[in-house]
Design a protein around this motif. Structure first.
Motif, PDB file in Angstrom:
ATOM      1  N   SER A 111     -64.874  17.050  21.309  1.00 57.76           N
ATOM      2  CA  SER A 111     -64.427  17.379  22.665  1.00 57.76           C
ATOM      3  C   SER A 111     -64.955  16.370  23.679  1.00 57.76           C
ATOM      4  CB  SER A 111     -64.887  18.786  23.038  1.00 57.76           C
ATOM      5  OG  SER A 111     -66.298  18.888  22.992  1.00 57.76           O
ATOM      6  N   ASN A 112     -66.178  15.888  23.482  1.00 58.63           N
ATOM      7  CA  ASN A 112     -66.714  14.861  24.380  1.00 58.63           C
ATOM      8  C   ASN A 112     -66.000  13.529  24.191  1.00 58.63           C
ATOM      9  OD1 ASN A 112     -68.839  16.072  26.003  1.00 58.63           O
ATOM     10  ND2 ASN A 112     -69.936  16.398  24.095  1.00 58.63           N
ATOM     11  N   LEU A 113     -65.634  13.217  22.953  1.00 56.99           N
ATOM     12  CA  LEU A 113     -64.867  11.990  22.712  1.00 56.99           C
ATOM     13  C   LEU A 113     -63.506  12.065  23.397  1.00 56.99           C
ATOM     14  CD1 LEU A 113     -65.619  11.263  18.932  1.00 56.99           C
ATOM     15  CD2 LEU A 113     -66.455   9.992  20.912  1.00 56.99           C
ATOM     16  N   VAL A 114     -62.865  13.240  23.347  1.00 56.92           N
ATOM     17  CA  VAL A 114     -61.569  13.405  24.005  1.00 56.92           C
ATOM     18  C   VAL A 114     -61.719  13.227  25.516  1.00 56.92           C
ATOM     19  CG1 VAL A 114     -59.743  15.063  24.535  1.00 56.92           C
ATOM     20  CG2 VAL A 114     -60.616  14.871  22.198  1.00 56.92           C
ATOM     21  N   GLN A 115     -62.743  13.855  26.089  1.00 53.37           N
ATOM     22  CA  GLN A 115     -62.954  13.743  27.530  1.00 53.37           C
ATOM     23  C   GLN A 115     -63.273  12.313  27.939  1.00 53.37           C
ATOM     24  OE1 GLN A 115     -62.337  16.154  29.671  1.00 53.37           O
ATOM     25  NE2 GLN A 115     -62.783  14.787  31.379  1.00 53.37           N
ATOM     26  N   SER A 116     -64.079  11.626  27.138  1.00 48.79           N
ATOM     27  CA  SER A 116     -64.396  10.226  27.426  1.00 48.79           C
ATOM     28  C   SER A 116     -63.138   9.368  27.400  1.00 48.79           C
ATOM     29  CB  SER A 116     -65.418   9.705  26.410  1.00 48.79           C
ATOM     30  OG  SER A 116     -65.697   8.338  26.625  1.00 48.79           O
ATOM     31  N   ALA A 117     -62.268   9.617  26.427  1.00 50.50           N
ATOM     32  CA  ALA A 117     -61.021   8.858  26.337  1.00 50.50           C
ATOM     33  C   ALA A 117     -60.122   9.139  27.533  1.00 50.50           C
ATOM     34  CB  ALA A 117     -60.299   9.186  25.040  1.00 50.50           C
ATOM     35  N   ARG A 118     -60.128  10.378  28.026  1.00 41.17           N
ATOM     36  CA  ARG A 118     -59.334  10.694  29.219  1.00 41.17           C
ATOM     37  C   ARG A 118     -59.831   9.914  30.432  1.00 41.17           C
ATOM     38  NH1 ARG A 118     -59.227  17.273  28.496  1.00 41.17           N
ATOM     39  NH2 ARG A 118     -57.497  17.384  26.989  1.00 41.17           N
ATOM     40  N   PHE A 119     -61.142   9.866  30.585  1.00 36.80           N
ATOM     41  CA  PHE A 119     -61.689   9.093  31.701  1.00 36.80           C
ATOM     42  C   PHE A 119     -61.283   7.626  31.599  1.00 36.80           C
ATOM     43  CE2 PHE A 119     -65.164  12.448  32.138  1.00 36.80           C
ATOM     44  CZ  PHE A 119     -64.654  12.935  33.332  1.00 36.80           C
ATOM     45  N   ARG A 120     -61.327   7.093  30.397  1.00 38.64           N
ATOM     46  CA  ARG A 120     -60.967   5.672  30.222  1.00 38.64           C
ATOM     47  C   ARG A 120     -59.475   5.451  30.487  1.00 38.64           C
ATOM     48  NH1 ARG A 120     -65.287   3.020  28.604  1.00 38.64           N
ATOM     49  NH2 ARG A 120     -66.890   4.103  27.378  1.00 38.64           N
ATOM     50  N   ALA A 121     -58.646   6.417  30.120  1.00 39.05           N
ATOM     51  CA  ALA A 121     -57.213   6.289  30.407  1.00 39.05           C
ATOM     52  C   ALA A 121     -56.967   6.327  31.914  1.00 39.05           C
ATOM     53  CB  ALA A 121     -56.440   7.401  29.710  1.00 39.05           C
ATOM     54  N   GLU A 122     -57.667   7.221  32.610  1.00 41.24           N
ATOM     55  CA  GLU A 122     -57.532   7.269  34.065  1.00 41.24           C
ATOM     56  C   GLU A 122     -58.067   5.986  34.699  1.00 41.24           C
ATOM     57  OE1 GLU A 122     -59.492  10.810  35.316  1.00 41.24           O
ATOM     58  OE2 GLU A 122     -58.137  12.135  34.227  1.00 41.24           O
TER      59      GLU A 122
END
Length: 426
Positions: A111-122
Motif C-alpha cells: 500500500s505504501n508502494l502504491v501511494q508512493s507511485a501515485r505521488f510520483r505520477a502526480e
C-alpha cells in the motif's frame, strides 16, 4: 529510414514555407506551440506512463491464477539424489492443473508502494506543466524577439536611406570642389556602417523567425506576419513581495519537488515494512489423466504461507537507510528550489522594472538625438562644423532609434518572464 522521413518532412515544409507566409497573433502562436511542440507531447506521455506504476504495484493485492501442463517420463524407481529438498520420487505422468496464490498482508509495504507511485505520477503531471510553461515562455520571447528584430530592421533600412542621401549630397559637393575628399570618405564610411547594420538586422529577423518556428513545433515554416501586441494594461506591483508568494504557491517545479518528497517519505515506510512477515494463501488442483499407479487421478491442496525475514546480510536495513536519506535529500531539494525561484522572481521583477523605465527614457533619448542631428546637419551645411560632428550625430541617432524600437518589446519580454517566474504562464 528515420533520417529519410526527416529529410522528406524538412523538404516538404521548406517548399510550403516558400509559398506561404503565416499570419499570427501571439495567442495563435501560443496555441500552435501547445499543439505541436514535441516537448509537451513527450512530457504528457511520461505522465501517462507514470500513472501505470500504481496499478503495477496494486496488482500484488490481486489473486494470481496460473495453469500448468506437465508430462514426465522417468526411469523406474528414479529418485532425485541432489539439488532439492522436496520429495525426491519421480513418476512418469501427464498432468494438468491450476495454481492460485493470494497475498493476505505484507503489513503495509504494498500500500505504501502504491501511494508512493501515485505521488510520483502526480509529480510527473507537474513536470508536464513545467514543460508547458517553458514552451510558452520560449514562444512569447521568440514572438517579441521577431517584432523587435523587425523594428531594428526598419531602423536599419531608414538609416541606409538617410546616409545614402548624405553620401550623395557630399559626393556632389565634392565634385563641385565645395567639400573635401575627406568629407566624402567619412560619408561613405557611415553609409557602409549602415549597410552592415542592415545585414545584421536581416540576419536577426531570420534567426528570430527560426526560433519562433521551433518553439511552435513547425521548424519548416520560416515566413511570418506577426500582429503587434499592445503593452500590458496592468502595471507591475509596487513591491515584489506579492510576486514571491505567488511563485511559492504556483510554480509547478516546486509542486513537483514537494510531491517527490512525499513519494520518498512514503517509500521509506514501504522499505521499513520489509522487516515484517508476509502472509499469503496458496492453492493447487488438477487432474492426472495418465500416470503410474502411485499417482492419483486428481489432486488438490490449499495452505497458508508465512515468510518471516530473519537474516539477509543487512540488505533490508541498508535499503531502509537509503530510503530515509533520499527522503531527507528530497526535502532539501525543495528548499533549494524555493530559494532559487525566489531569487529568479526578484531578478525578473527588477529587470522588468528597468525595462519599463527604459521605454520612457528611450523616447526622450530619441527626441534629443534627432534634435542633435538636425543641429549638426545645419552646422555642417553652413560650414561651421566638420563631417566628424555630423557622423557622430548620425551614429547617436541610429543608436537612439534602435534603443527606442527595442525598449517596448524588451519590456514585454521581461513581463512574460515575470509571469513565468510566478507560475502564471500556462
Amino acid at each position: 529510414m528515420r533520417l529519410l522521413r526527416y529529410a522528406l518532412l524538412i523538404s516538404a515544409s521548406s517548399c510550403l514555407a516558400q509559398n506561404q507566409t503565416q499570419q499570427l497573433t501571439l495567442a495563435e502562436a501560443e496555441k500552435l506551440a501547445l499543439q505541436n511542440n514535441p516537448r509537451i507531447s513527450s512530457a504528457k506521455f511520461e505522465a501517462a506512463a507514470a500513472y501505470q506504476v500504481p496499478t503495477e504495484y496494486r496488482s500484488a493485492f490481486q489473486p494470481v491464477l496460473s495453469g500448468s501442463l506437465t508430462g514426465v517420463r522417468a526411469d523406474s524407481g528414479s529418485r532425485l539424489a541432489a539439488g532439492g529438498l522436496n520429495n525426491p520420487v519421480v513418476y512418469s505422468r501427464i498432468g494438468s492443473g491450476l495454481s492460485l496464490s493470494q497475498m493476505i498482508t505484507d503489513f503495509g509495504r504494498t500500500s505504501n508502494l502504491v501511494q508512493s507511485a501515485r505521488f510520483r505520477a502526480e509529480a510527473q503531471d507537474q513536470a508536464s506543466e513545467t514543460a508547458k510553461a517553458q514552451v510558452l515562455l520560449a514562444t512569447v520571447r521568440a514572438y517579441f524577439g521577431v517584432l523587435r528584430a523587425r523594428a531594428v530592421l526598419t531602423v536599419a533600412q531608414q538609416t541606409v536611406t538617410a546616409r545614402q542621401l548624405v553620401a550623395d549630397q557630399v559626393g556632389a559637393l565634392a565634385q563641385a570642389q565645395l567639400k573635401s575628399e575627406l568629407d566624402l570618405s567619412f560619408a561613405r564610411v557611415n553609409l557602409n556602417e549602415a549597410k552592415l547594420l542592415l545585414a545584421d538586422a536581416q540576419n536577426g529577423v531570420a534567426a528570430g523567425e527560426a526560433d519562433l518556428a521551433t518553439a511552435m513545433g513547425i521548424p519548416g515554416q520560416t515566413a511570418f506576419t506577426l500582429a503587434d501586441e499592445p503593452m500590458p494594461a496592468d502595471p507591475l506591483p509596487a513591491t515584489v513581495q506579492g510576486l514571491l508568494l505567488e511563485a511559492v504557491q504556483n510554480r509547478p517545479e516546486l509542486a513537483r519537488l514537494r510531491l517527490e518528497e512525499s513519494a520518498a517519505r512514503t517509500f521509506t515506510q514501504a522499505e521499513r515494512a520489509l522487516a515484517f512477515p508476509t502472509i499469503g494463501v496458496l492453492g493447487a488442483a488438477g487432474f492426472v489423466p495418465a500416470g503410474q499407479d502411485a499417482v492419483p487421478e486428481r489432486y488438490g491442496a490449499i495452505g497458508i504461507n508465512v515468510n518471516i525475514p530473519v537474516f539477509n546480510g543487512g540488505l533490508f536495513k541498508a535499503r531502509r537507510s537509503e530510503a530515509e536519506l533520499r527522503a531527507k535529500a528530497a526535502a532539501e531539494n525543495v528548499n533549494d528550489a524555493a530559494n532559487r525561484i525566489l531569487r529568479d522572481v526578484r531578478v525578473a521583477y527588477l529587470d522588468a522594472s528597468t525595462a519599463f523605465e527604459r521605454v520612457g527614457l528611450a523616447g526622450q533619448l530619441l527626441s534629443q538625438a534627432q534634435l542633435a542631428l538636425d543641429l549638426a546637419q545645419r552646422r555642417y551645411d553652413l560650414g561651421l562644423s566638420s563631417i566628424i560632428e555630423l557622423s557622430q550625430a548620425q551614429l547617436n541617432l541610429t543608436s537612439a532609434q534602435i534603443a527606442n524600437a527595442s525598449a517596448r518589446y524588451e519590456y514585454q519580454m521581461q513581463r512574460s518572464l515575470v509571469q513565468y517566474q510566478i507560475g502564471m504562464l500556462r
